[in-house]
Design an enzyme around this catalytic site. Structure first.
Site, PDB file in Angstrom:
ATOM      1  N   ILE A 108       0.923  -1.232  -0.061  1.00 25.21           N
ATOM      2  CA  ILE A 108       0.115   0.204   0.083  1.00 25.21           C
ATOM      3  C   ILE A 108       0.844   1.262   0.135  1.00 25.21           C
ATOM      4  CG2 ILE A 108      -2.013  -1.121   1.257  1.00 25.21           C
ATOM      5  CD1 ILE A 108      -0.954   0.281   3.749  1.00 25.21           C
ATOM      6  N   HIS A 124      -4.453  -4.734  -2.293  1.00 28.90           N
ATOM      7  CA  HIS A 124      -4.722  -4.361  -0.986  1.00 28.90           C
ATOM      8  C   HIS A 124      -4.948  -3.054  -0.923  1.00 28.90           C
ATOM      9  CE1 HIS A 124      -3.011  -8.560   0.469  1.00 28.90           C
ATOM     10  NE2 HIS A 124      -4.134  -8.625   0.094  1.00 28.90           N
TER      11      HIS A 124
HETATM   12  N1  APR Z   1      13.916  -9.043  -0.899  1.00 23.95           N
HETATM   13  C1  APR Z   1      12.967  -9.993  -1.304  1.00 23.95           C
HETATM   14  N2  APR Z   1      11.922 -10.612  -0.410  1.00 23.95           N
HETATM   15  C2  APR Z   1      12.301 -10.471   0.770  1.00 23.95           C
HETATM   16  C3  APR Z   1      13.268  -9.479   1.245  1.00 23.95           C
HETATM   17  C4  APR Z   1      14.105  -8.767   0.447  1.00 23.95           C
HETATM   18  N3  APR Z   1      14.741  -7.850   0.841  1.00 23.95           N
HETATM   19  N4  APR Z   1      13.011  -9.389   2.849  1.00 23.95           N
HETATM   20  C5  APR Z   1      12.079 -10.457   3.004  1.00 23.95           C
HETATM   21  N5  APR Z   1      11.723 -10.804   1.958  1.00 23.95           N
HETATM   22  C6  APR Z   1      10.568 -11.875   1.884  1.00 23.95           C
HETATM   23  C7  APR Z   1      10.411 -12.714   2.919  1.00 23.95           C
HETATM   24  O1  APR Z   1      11.206 -13.858   3.042  1.00 23.95           O
HETATM   25  C8  APR Z   1       8.943 -13.229   2.700  1.00 23.95           C
HETATM   26  O2  APR Z   1       8.862 -14.500   1.954  1.00 23.95           O
HETATM   27  O3  APR Z   1       9.535 -11.313   1.556  1.00 23.95           O
HETATM   28  C9  APR Z   1       8.230 -12.019   2.170  1.00 23.95           C
HETATM   29  C10 APR Z   1       7.372 -11.163   3.205  1.00 23.95           C
HETATM   30  O4  APR Z   1       6.308 -11.763   3.461  1.00 23.95           O
HETATM   31  P1  APR Z   1       5.205 -11.098   4.464  1.00 23.95           P
HETATM   32  O5  APR Z   1       5.784 -10.436   5.494  1.00 23.95           O
HETATM   33  O6  APR Z   1       4.311 -12.370   4.927  1.00 23.95           O
HETATM   34  O7  APR Z   1       4.570 -10.067   3.395  1.00 23.95           O
HETATM   35  P2  APR Z   1       3.518 -10.331   2.156  1.00 23.95           P
HETATM   36  O8  APR Z   1       3.805 -11.608   1.743  1.00 23.95           O
HETATM   37  O9  APR Z   1       3.261  -9.338   1.526  1.00 23.95           O
HETATM   38  O10 APR Z   1       1.959 -10.397   3.114  1.00 23.95           O
HETATM   39  C11 APR Z   1       0.961 -10.392   2.317  1.00 23.95           C
HETATM   40  O11 APR Z   1      -0.391 -10.321   4.441  1.00 23.95           O
HETATM   41  O12 APR Z   1      -0.713  -9.241   6.268  1.00 23.95           O
HETATM   42  C12 APR Z   1      -1.145  -9.159   5.042  1.00 23.95           C
HETATM   43  O13 APR Z   1      -2.068  -7.470   3.868  1.00 23.95           O
HETATM   44  C13 APR Z   1      -0.695  -7.963   4.269  1.00 23.95           C
HETATM   45  O14 APR Z   1      -0.292  -7.479   2.168  1.00 23.95           O
HETATM   46  C14 APR Z   1       0.068  -8.362   3.430  1.00 23.95           C
HETATM   47  C15 APR Z   1      -0.290  -9.755   3.226  1.00 23.95           C
END
Ligand code: APR
Length: 273
Positions: A108, A124
């Site tokens: 977002i 989202h």
């Molecule tokens: N580069 C690439 N990937 C990365 C990095 C990086 N520098 N740092 C972390 N990651 C990866 C992590 O290993 C993980 O797999 O990014 C991912 C983040 O996962 P989440 O924190 O679960 O985020 P996301 O997948 O976007 O969550 C989805 O969940 O809570 C809801 O609405 C919220 O949009 C969000 C949704």
């Protein structure tokens, strides 16, 4: 980190693709200083989703633990307001010079648009878009306005009456006005996906012949189903993530390093890392 033959395989897929969907999660913005949700220092560790990831939970927290709500609002607004696109966002935007690209993001933070991507589906929603209670568009906030809000929220956390200070500060973003309640167009747990972004994104994922999934844990539905829909239509899948991967090719590593290398390897376009 990735090995050269894996990068060469991914570059070949990108170079020969007709229509690319880049599907991003919190990981693509991690190097811009915005915490992810589920990593060790993730957002939901500090602010449990059952209290903070639904409108009902937020209202209850406001009533019973107002200072925690002030801390939560600052923790969301502060990093996004201060963030700038990183090399991953810029590499995704640069891809458009060589292939048709649609960005489908769960984030977002508006960083893909700021980096120059022209087709971005915010499934989202967006922290910068303010809508009525019925979801009708009202106005956009600028990053400058959000930064000003964040500075005042930082003080509100310590104030005697944190909730009153917080609600007064976020009024341009969330509150009650002449036209009733207004709020940011963000999708919390239990909400419907943001439209028309979600319908467009589903169609584009079915049409693409290559999906590049960047920084997604793949645990939140229905967004997590998009890579499966793309693959079911025959698309190839490249995943970019330091901790977990899948699909046809996994490039382990931070998006800000991998994506510039991928764009350079595929199109010979020099990207700063
Ligand atoms: N580069 C690439 N990937 C990365 C990095 C990086 N520098 N740092 C972390 N990651 C990866 C992590 O290993 C993980 O797999 O990014 C991912 C983040 O996962 P989440 O924190 O679960 O985020 P996301 O997948 O976007 O969550 C989805 O969940 O809570 C809801 O609405 C919220 O949009 C969000 C949704």
């Amino acid at each position: 980190m990735y090995d050269p033959s894996t990068m060469a395989q991914a570059a070949r897929l990108l170079r020969t693709a007709r229509e690319v969907v880049v599907f991003t999660g919190a990981g693509v913005s991690a190097e811009s200083g915005i915490p992810t949700f589920r990593d060790d220092q993730g957002f939901w560790r500090e602010f449990p989703p059952e209290q903070f990831a639904s409108w009902r939970g937020l209202v209850q927290t406001a009533l019973w633990r107002p200072r925690r709500l002030a801390e939560f609002v600052y923790a969301v607004v502060g990093p996004i307001a201060a963030a700038q696109p990183n090399a991953a966002h810029r590499a995704i935007a640069a891809m458009e010079q060589d292939v048709a690209v649609t960005v489908v993001t769960q984030n977002i933070d508006g960083l893909h648009q700021q980096a120059g991507s022209t087709i971005v589906r915010e499934i989202h929603g967006s922290l910068f878009e303010v809508v009525s209670q019925q979801g009708k568009f009202l106005h956009l906030l600028s990053r400058r306005e959000l930064l000003h809000m964040a500075k005042k929220l930082n003080r509100a956390r310590e104030a005697w009456f944190p909730l009153a200070h917080t609600l007064a500060t976020v009024r341009p973003l969330l509150g009650v006005g002449r036209r009733g309640i207004h709020r940011p167009k963000i999708v919390l747990f239990g909400d419907a996906m943001a439209e028309p972004a979600w319908s467009l994104a589903q169609e584009e994922c079915r049409q693409c012949d290559l999906m590049i999934q960047v920084g997604c844990s793949g645990v939140v539905w229905p967004a997590a189903g998009l890579p499966l829909e793309a693959q079911a239509q025959g698309a190839k899948l490249i995943t970019i993530d330091p901790h977990e991967g899948g699909g046809d090719v996994w490039l382990p590593g931070p998006a800000g390093v991998i994506l510039p290398a991928l764009v350079e390897s595929a199109f010979g376009r020099r990207m700063e890392g």
